[in-house]
Scaffold this motif. Structure first.
Motif, PDB file in Angstrom:
ATOM      1  N   ILE A 117       5.003   5.577   2.625  1.00 52.82           N
ATOM      2  CA  ILE A 117       5.154   6.971   2.585  1.00 52.82           C
ATOM      3  C   ILE A 117       5.483   7.234   4.062  1.00 52.82           C
ATOM      4  CG2 ILE A 117       3.652   9.382   3.084  1.00 52.82           C
ATOM      5  CD1 ILE A 117       2.232   8.228   0.886  1.00 52.82           C
ATOM      6  N   PHE A 118       4.521   5.852   4.731  1.00 55.12           N
ATOM      7  CA  PHE A 118       5.666   5.685   6.522  1.00 55.12           C
ATOM      8  C   PHE A 118       6.621   5.483   6.475  1.00 55.12           C
ATOM      9  CE2 PHE A 118       5.985   3.243   9.734  1.00 55.12           C
ATOM     10  CZ  PHE A 118       5.381   4.268  11.462  1.00 55.12           C
ATOM     11  N   SER A 119       7.126   4.666   5.383  1.00 54.13           N
ATOM     12  CA  SER A 119       8.703   4.255   5.860  1.00 54.13           C
ATOM     13  C   SER A 119       9.797   5.264   5.466  1.00 54.13           C
ATOM     14  CB  SER A 119       8.632   2.838   4.777  1.00 54.13           C
ATOM     15  OG  SER A 119       8.050   1.919   5.254  1.00 54.13           O
TER      16      SER A 119
ATOM     17  N   PRO B 185       0.962  -0.997  -0.064  1.00 55.01           N
ATOM     18  CA  PRO B 185       0.395   0.062   0.068  1.00 55.01           C
ATOM     19  C   PRO B 185       1.090   1.402   0.315  1.00 55.01           C
ATOM     20  CG  PRO B 185      -0.800  -1.319   1.631  1.00 55.01           C
ATOM     21  CD  PRO B 185      -0.187  -2.370   1.123  1.00 55.01           C
ATOM     22  N   ILE B 186       0.093   2.234  -0.757  1.00 49.40           N
ATOM     23  CA  ILE B 186       1.616   3.832  -0.554  1.00 49.40           C
ATOM     24  C   ILE B 186       1.714   3.583   0.763  1.00 49.40           C
ATOM     25  CG2 ILE B 186       1.288   5.915  -1.835  1.00 49.40           C
ATOM     26  CD1 ILE B 186      -0.675   4.789  -3.486  1.00 49.40           C
ATOM     27  N   TRP B 187       0.633   4.433   1.601  1.00 43.84           N
ATOM     28  CA  TRP B 187       0.488   4.633   2.811  1.00 43.84           C
ATOM     29  C   TRP B 187       1.797   3.798   3.775  1.00 43.84           C
ATOM     30  CZ3 TRP B 187       0.717   1.747   7.162  1.00 43.84           C
ATOM     31  CH2 TRP B 187      -0.411   0.899   7.243  1.00 43.84           C
ATOM     32  N   VAL B 188       1.742   2.959   3.509  1.00 37.57           N
ATOM     33  CA  VAL B 188       2.772   1.987   3.955  1.00 37.57           C
ATOM     34  C   VAL B 188       4.547   2.720   3.628  1.00 37.57           C
ATOM     35  CG1 VAL B 188       3.937  -0.206   4.234  1.00 37.57           C
ATOM     36  CG2 VAL B 188       1.586  -0.067   4.370  1.00 37.57           C
TER      37      VAL B 188
END
Length: 239
Positions: free
Chosen positions: A163-165, A158-161
Motif C-alpha cells: 500500500i505504501f509503495s 507485507p500488505i502495508w509495504v
C-alpha cells in the motif's frame, strides 16, 4: 501316526481361520462385497487424463495403497482413533475410469466410522490428499464431500509495504505532472509575450502612404512635435 499329524494340522488351521474371521468387523466382511450406496461409504472419482494429460499415471494397487494410507492418516489426525490402520480402509467397485467406493472401519468398536467424522477428516486434510496424487478438487472428487477452499496464500511482501509503495508512486506521478504542466505554461506565456513584442515592433516601424508620399506613423504613446507650430508659439508666448 501320519494321519493323526495331518488331522491335527487341519484342526489348528481351521481354528486359526475361525478366530481371524471372528475378529473381522461385520461391516468389513460385507464391505468387501459391495459398498455402493452403503452407510458411511463415499464414492471417489479421479480424472487423471484431464489433470495430467500424457503424463497421467496408471491407477494400480500401489495407488490404492497410497489412498488408503492418506485416508487412515486423515482419520487419525482428525479424531482420537489411533487404532485405525491402512487395513481398515476398504475399497470396492473400482472401475477403469478410476472411480470407487470406500469405507473406514473401527476395529475397537466393531463398526464403521461415522460418515460425519470421515467427512470432517477428509475436509481437513483435503489439500494434502490432492498433493499426494498431483490433483485438485476438480480432478479428485469425493462426491459426498463438498470441496473446501484452500488456505489463503499470504504474500511474501507485507500488505502495508504494498500500500505504501502504491501511494508513494501516485504522489511521485502527481508531482511530475505538476512540474511538467508548469513548464508548459511558462513556455506558452513566454511565447505569447514574444509574439506581442514582435507585433508592437512591426507597428512602430510601419510607414503609411498618403497621396503617394510615405509618412511615418505617430507614436501613440509619446507623439511627435510639429516644428512649424512650435516656432510660432515661441514667438508669441512672451508679452
Amino acid at each position: 501316526m501320519a494321519f493323526s499329524k495331518v488331522l491335527f494340522t487341519l484342526l489348528v488351521f481351521s481354528g486359526y481361520w475361525v478366530r481371524s474371521h471372528r475378529r473381522m468387523v461385520p461391516a468389513q466382511r460385507s464391505a468387501q462385497a459391495n459398498l455402493s450406496g452403503a452407510k458411511d461409504a463415499f464414492k471417489v472419482r479421479l480424472s487423471l487424463k484431464t489433470a495430467l494429460g500424457d503424463k497421467a499415471y496408471t491407477w494400480n494397487e500401489n495407488e490404492e495403497y497410497l489412498f488408503k494410507a492418506m485416508v487412515a492418516f486423515s482419520i487419525r489426525t482428525f479424531s482420537s482413533r489411533e487404532k485405525i490402520e491402512i487395513s481398515n480402509v476398504l475399497l470396492c467397485n473400482v472401475t477403469k475410469r478410476v472411480s470407487f467406493w470406500f469405507v473406514v472401519t473401527d476395529p475397537s468398536e466393531n463398526q464403521t466410522v461415522p460418515a460425519g467424522e470421515v467427512q470432517g477428516a477428509i475436509r481437513m486434510n483435503r489439500n494434502r490428499i490432492n498433493n499426494a496424487f498431483i490433483l485438485n478438487d476438480q480432478t479428485l472428487e469425493f462426491l459426498e464431500i463438498p470441496a473446501t477452499l484452500g488456505p489463503p496464500t499470504e504474500p511474501s511482501t507485507p500488505i502495508w509495504v504494498i500500500i505504501f509503495s502504491v501511494v508513494f508512486c501516485l504522489v511521485i506521478v502527481g508531482i511530475v505532472l505538476l512540474i511538467v504542466s508548469g513548464i508548459r505554461q511558462r513556455r506558452r506565456k513566454s511565447k505569447a509575450s514574444t509574439e506581442m513584442t514582435d507585433v508592437e515592433d512591426k507597428c512602430e516601424t510601419m510607414v503609411t502612404i498618403e497621396n503617394g508620399i510615405p509618412c511615418d506613423t505617430l507614436d501613440s504613446k509619446e507623439g511627435r512635435t510639429n516644428r512649424a507650430f512650435a516656432a510660432g508659439d515661441e514667438k508669441l508666448t512672451p508679452l
